[in-house]
Design an enzyme around this catalytic site. Structure first.
Site, PDB file in Angstrom:
ATOM      1  N   HIS A 230       0.822  -1.220   0.000  1.00  0.00           N
ATOM      2  CA  HIS A 230       0.000   0.000   0.000  1.00  0.00           C
ATOM      3  C   HIS A 230       0.852   1.265   0.000  1.00  0.00           C
ATOM      4  O   HIS A 230       0.355   2.339  -0.318  1.00  0.00           O
ATOM      5  CB  HIS A 230      -0.972  -0.007   1.179  1.00  0.00           C
ATOM      6  CG  HIS A 230      -2.157  -0.894   0.956  1.00  0.00           C
ATOM      7  ND1 HIS A 230      -3.433  -0.593   1.405  1.00  0.00           N
ATOM      8  CD2 HIS A 230      -2.270  -2.079   0.298  1.00  0.00           C
ATOM      9  CE1 HIS A 230      -4.264  -1.568   1.046  1.00  0.00           C
ATOM     10  NE2 HIS A 230      -3.583  -2.480   0.378  1.00  0.00           N
TER      11      HIS A 230
ATOM     12  N   ASN B 272      -7.135   1.913   3.300  1.00  0.00           N
ATOM     13  CA  ASN B 272      -6.263   1.802   4.472  1.00  0.00           C
ATOM     14  C   ASN B 272      -6.989   1.927   5.806  1.00  0.00           C
ATOM     15  O   ASN B 272      -6.583   1.297   6.791  1.00  0.00           O
ATOM     16  CB  ASN B 272      -5.184   2.899   4.417  1.00  0.00           C
ATOM     17  CG  ASN B 272      -4.280   2.750   3.204  1.00  0.00           C
ATOM     18  OD1 ASN B 272      -4.134   1.654   2.662  1.00  0.00           O
ATOM     19  ND2 ASN B 272      -3.667   3.843   2.773  1.00  0.00           N
TER      20      ASN B 272
ATOM     21  N   HIS C  23      -1.981 -13.535  -0.496  1.00  0.00           N
ATOM     22  CA  HIS C  23      -3.204 -13.856   0.251  1.00  0.00           C
ATOM     23  C   HIS C  23      -3.186 -15.291   0.787  1.00  0.00           C
ATOM     24  O   HIS C  23      -4.206 -15.804   1.200  1.00  0.00           O
ATOM     25  CB  HIS C  23      -4.444 -13.560  -0.598  1.00  0.00           C
ATOM     26  CG  HIS C  23      -4.667 -12.090  -0.796  1.00  0.00           C
ATOM     27  ND1 HIS C  23      -5.628 -11.570  -1.638  1.00  0.00           N
ATOM     28  CD2 HIS C  23      -4.043 -11.013  -0.255  1.00  0.00           C
ATOM     29  CE1 HIS C  23      -5.585 -10.248  -1.600  1.00  0.00           C
ATOM     30  NE2 HIS C  23      -4.634  -9.880  -0.767  1.00  0.00           N
TER      31      HIS C  23
HETATM   32  C1  HEM Z   1      -5.828  -6.775  -6.678  1.00  0.00           C
HETATM   33  C2  HEM Z   1      -5.036  -6.604  -5.724  1.00  0.00           C
HETATM   34  C3  HEM Z   1      -5.412  -6.754  -4.283  1.00  0.00           C
HETATM   35  C4  HEM Z   1      -6.621  -6.620  -3.681  1.00  0.00           C
HETATM   36  C5  HEM Z   1      -7.953  -6.277  -4.318  1.00  0.00           C
HETATM   37  C6  HEM Z   1      -6.415  -6.905  -2.283  1.00  0.00           C
HETATM   38  C7  HEM Z   1      -7.400  -6.843  -1.335  1.00  0.00           C
HETATM   39  C8  HEM Z   1      -7.234  -7.158  -0.008  1.00  0.00           C
HETATM   40  C9  HEM Z   1      -8.255  -7.063   0.991  1.00  0.00           C
HETATM   41  C10 HEM Z   1      -9.687  -6.591   0.749  1.00  0.00           C
HETATM   42  C11 HEM Z   1      -7.717  -7.470   2.168  1.00  0.00           C
HETATM   43  C12 HEM Z   1      -8.429  -7.523   3.511  1.00  0.00           C
HETATM   44  C13 HEM Z   1      -8.330  -6.151   4.167  1.00  0.00           C
HETATM   45  C14 HEM Z   1      -9.265  -5.978   5.335  1.00  0.00           C
HETATM   46  O1  HEM Z   1     -10.263  -6.646   5.406  1.00  0.00           O
HETATM   47  O2  HEM Z   1      -8.989  -5.084   6.185  1.00  0.00           O
HETATM   48  C15 HEM Z   1      -6.351  -7.834   1.910  1.00  0.00           C
HETATM   49  C16 HEM Z   1      -5.483  -8.323   2.847  1.00  0.00           C
HETATM   50  C17 HEM Z   1      -4.161  -8.606   2.584  1.00  0.00           C
HETATM   51  N1  HEM Z   1      -3.482  -8.332   1.414  1.00  0.00           N
HETATM   52 FE1  HEM Z   1      -4.291  -7.852  -0.336  1.00  0.00          FE
HETATM   53  N2  HEM Z   1      -5.096  -7.197  -2.076  1.00  0.00           N
HETATM   54  C18 HEM Z   1      -4.453  -7.118  -3.270  1.00  0.00           C
HETATM   55  C19 HEM Z   1      -3.114  -7.312  -3.505  1.00  0.00           C
HETATM   56  C20 HEM Z   1      -2.192  -7.590  -2.542  1.00  0.00           C
HETATM   57  C21 HEM Z   1      -0.777  -7.601  -2.747  1.00  0.00           C
HETATM   58  C22 HEM Z   1      -0.090  -7.269  -4.073  1.00  0.00           C
HETATM   59  C23 HEM Z   1      -0.221  -7.927  -1.554  1.00  0.00           C
HETATM   60  C24 HEM Z   1       1.233  -8.050  -1.193  1.00  0.00           C
HETATM   61  C25 HEM Z   1       2.234  -8.000  -2.030  1.00  0.00           C
HETATM   62  C26 HEM Z   1      -1.302  -8.148  -0.608  1.00  0.00           C
HETATM   63  C27 HEM Z   1      -1.155  -8.563   0.661  1.00  0.00           C
HETATM   64  C28 HEM Z   1      -2.203  -8.738   1.563  1.00  0.00           C
HETATM   65  C29 HEM Z   1      -2.028  -9.321   2.878  1.00  0.00           C
HETATM   66  C30 HEM Z   1      -0.760  -9.960   3.396  1.00  0.00           C
HETATM   67  C31 HEM Z   1      -3.266  -9.219   3.524  1.00  0.00           C
HETATM   68  C32 HEM Z   1      -3.605  -9.639   4.960  1.00  0.00           C
HETATM   69  C33 HEM Z   1      -3.301  -8.454   5.874  1.00  0.00           C
HETATM   70  C34 HEM Z   1      -3.574  -8.677   7.346  1.00  0.00           C
HETATM   71  O3  HEM Z   1      -3.916  -9.757   7.782  1.00  0.00           O
HETATM   72  O4  HEM Z   1      -3.431  -7.673   8.072  1.00  0.00           O
HETATM   73  N3  HEM Z   1      -2.480  -7.901  -1.239  1.00  0.00           N
HETATM   74  N4  HEM Z   1      -6.061  -7.606   0.586  1.00  0.00           N
END
Ligand code: HEM
Length: 319
Positions: A67, A95, A194
């Site tokens: 982010h 965020n 993910h």
């Molecule tokens: C199309 C791209 C992406 C979308 C739409 C997306 C969307 C999301 C969403 C909706 C969440 C849950 C957030 C919440 O509920 O507060 C999430 C969590 C997460 N995302 Fe993505 N994400 C994307 C790409 C990425 C990328 C590129 C990375 C890392 C290189 C990433 C790493 C993570 C991680 C590790 C979590 C878990 C965070 C936690 O447990 O605190 N995401 N993402």
């Protein structure tokens, strides 16, 4: 070439250098070797202790770097706090109430400041922290190039427009990543993130109740924790099989419709990225190599170098 050596650079040359991507060529893995030799070990131990307190923190710290980098480059703009006359990125919609780990960065930064004041940038801390987090959860390692500097500005508007929302279609996802220079295959590898971490009910409620492509047993159990109204902040693991292990289970979950973010399932929905999902599902070594390479590329997005930006003393505010 002139991009590296010239101190007086006309705008046209700067633009050319930017387009050629030579800004990132000025980053170096040995950047702090003499100015702060303990930098990398301080960061690694800060990450390891945070992840041993709470495994999910490794996921949160990886996401923090993403982010940061997708919003005007890896410049730690995401870390700037809002003030009475400054609105940063923390409360932008991707965020707010979602990004975590700011305190872990504060702790690491204050240790670095006492050891080597005003040397290690917050943007570099985020890049190394992301790598160390993945390693702490069993994922691949990679060499992080260093020398990024910190922004003196932030852009809530760019945060809202540059970070892809989970409602996107496959074409929308491909173009969001292509805008940042990534191929569809690199995008699939990056979304393999993910395989760790959690999502809030509010991020996947629509997928859960309005679409019919989630495994029925998973849907039933998710609904118990994510009602059709209320419980917005209730958490579910993004990888239901091994949420604290950086493996390729996410891709196997995609093949069996055991994921619940709309954007995730788009990667395996009869379209052009199915083949990448199948390849990563059957070969975790290839996934880990491609993921590491894509993370290096992400970490090189538009860094501030030379005399641009500053080395913040406190990651939450400009000097
Ligand atoms: C199309 C791209 C992406 C979308 C739409 C997306 C969307 C999301 C969403 C909706 C969440 C849950 C957030 C919440 O509920 O507060 C999430 C969590 C997460 N995302 Fe993505 N994400 C994307 C790409 C990425 C990328 C590129 C990375 C890392 C290189 C990433 C790493 C993570 C991680 C590790 C979590 C878990 C965070 C936690 O447990 O605190 N995401 N993402």
């Amino acid at each position: 070439m002139a991009c590296e050596s010239s101190s007086v650079r006309p705008t046209s040359l700067l633009l050319l250098c930017f387009l050629l991507g030579t800004a990132s060529a000025q980053l170096s893995s040995t950047f702090y070797s003499t100015s702060c030799p303990s930098a990398l070990s301080i960061i690694k131990s800060g990450v390891n202790s945070a992840v041993s307190r709470e495994a999910r923190m490794g996921a949160s710290l990886l996401r923090l770097h993403f982010h940061d980098c997708f919003v005007n480059g890896c410049d730690a703009s995401i870390l700037l706090d809002d003030t009475a006359n400054f609105t940063g990125e923390k409360n932008a919609s991707p965020n707010a109430n979602s990004i975590r780990g700011y305190e872990v960065i504060d702790t690491i930064k204050s240790q670095l400041e006492s050891k080597c004041p005003s040397i290690v940038s917050c943007a570099d801390i985020l890049a190394v922290v992301a790598r160390d987090s993945v390693v702490a959860l069993g994922g691949p390692s990679w060499t992080v190039s260093l020398g990024r500097r910190d922004s003196t500005t932030a852009s809530p508007r760019a945060a809202n427009s540059s970070i892809p929302p989970p409602t996107l279609s496959l074409n929308g996802l491909i173009s969001a990543f292509s805008n940042k220079g990534f191929t569809a295959k690199e995008m699939v590898a990056l979304l393999g993130s993910h395989t760790i971490g959690h999502a809030r009910c509010t991020a996947f409620r629509a997928q859960l109740y309005d679409e019919n492509n989630i495994n029925a047993m998973l849907a039933t159990s998710l609904k118990a924790n994510c009602p059709s109204s209320g419980g917005d902040n209730n958490l579910s693991p993004l990888d239901i099989t091994s949420p604290t292990s950086f493996d390729n289970a996410f891709f196997k979950n995609l093949q069996t419709q055991k994921v619940f973010l709309h954007s995730d399932q788009q990667l395996f929905s009869g379209g052009s990225t199915d083949a990448h999902v199948n390849a990563y599902s059957s070969d975790s070594g290839t996934f880990k190599t491609d993921f590491a390479n894509a993370m290096v590329k992400m970490g090189n997005l538009s860094p501030l170098i030379g005399s641009s930006g500053q080395i913040r003393k406190n990651c939450r505010k400009i000097n």
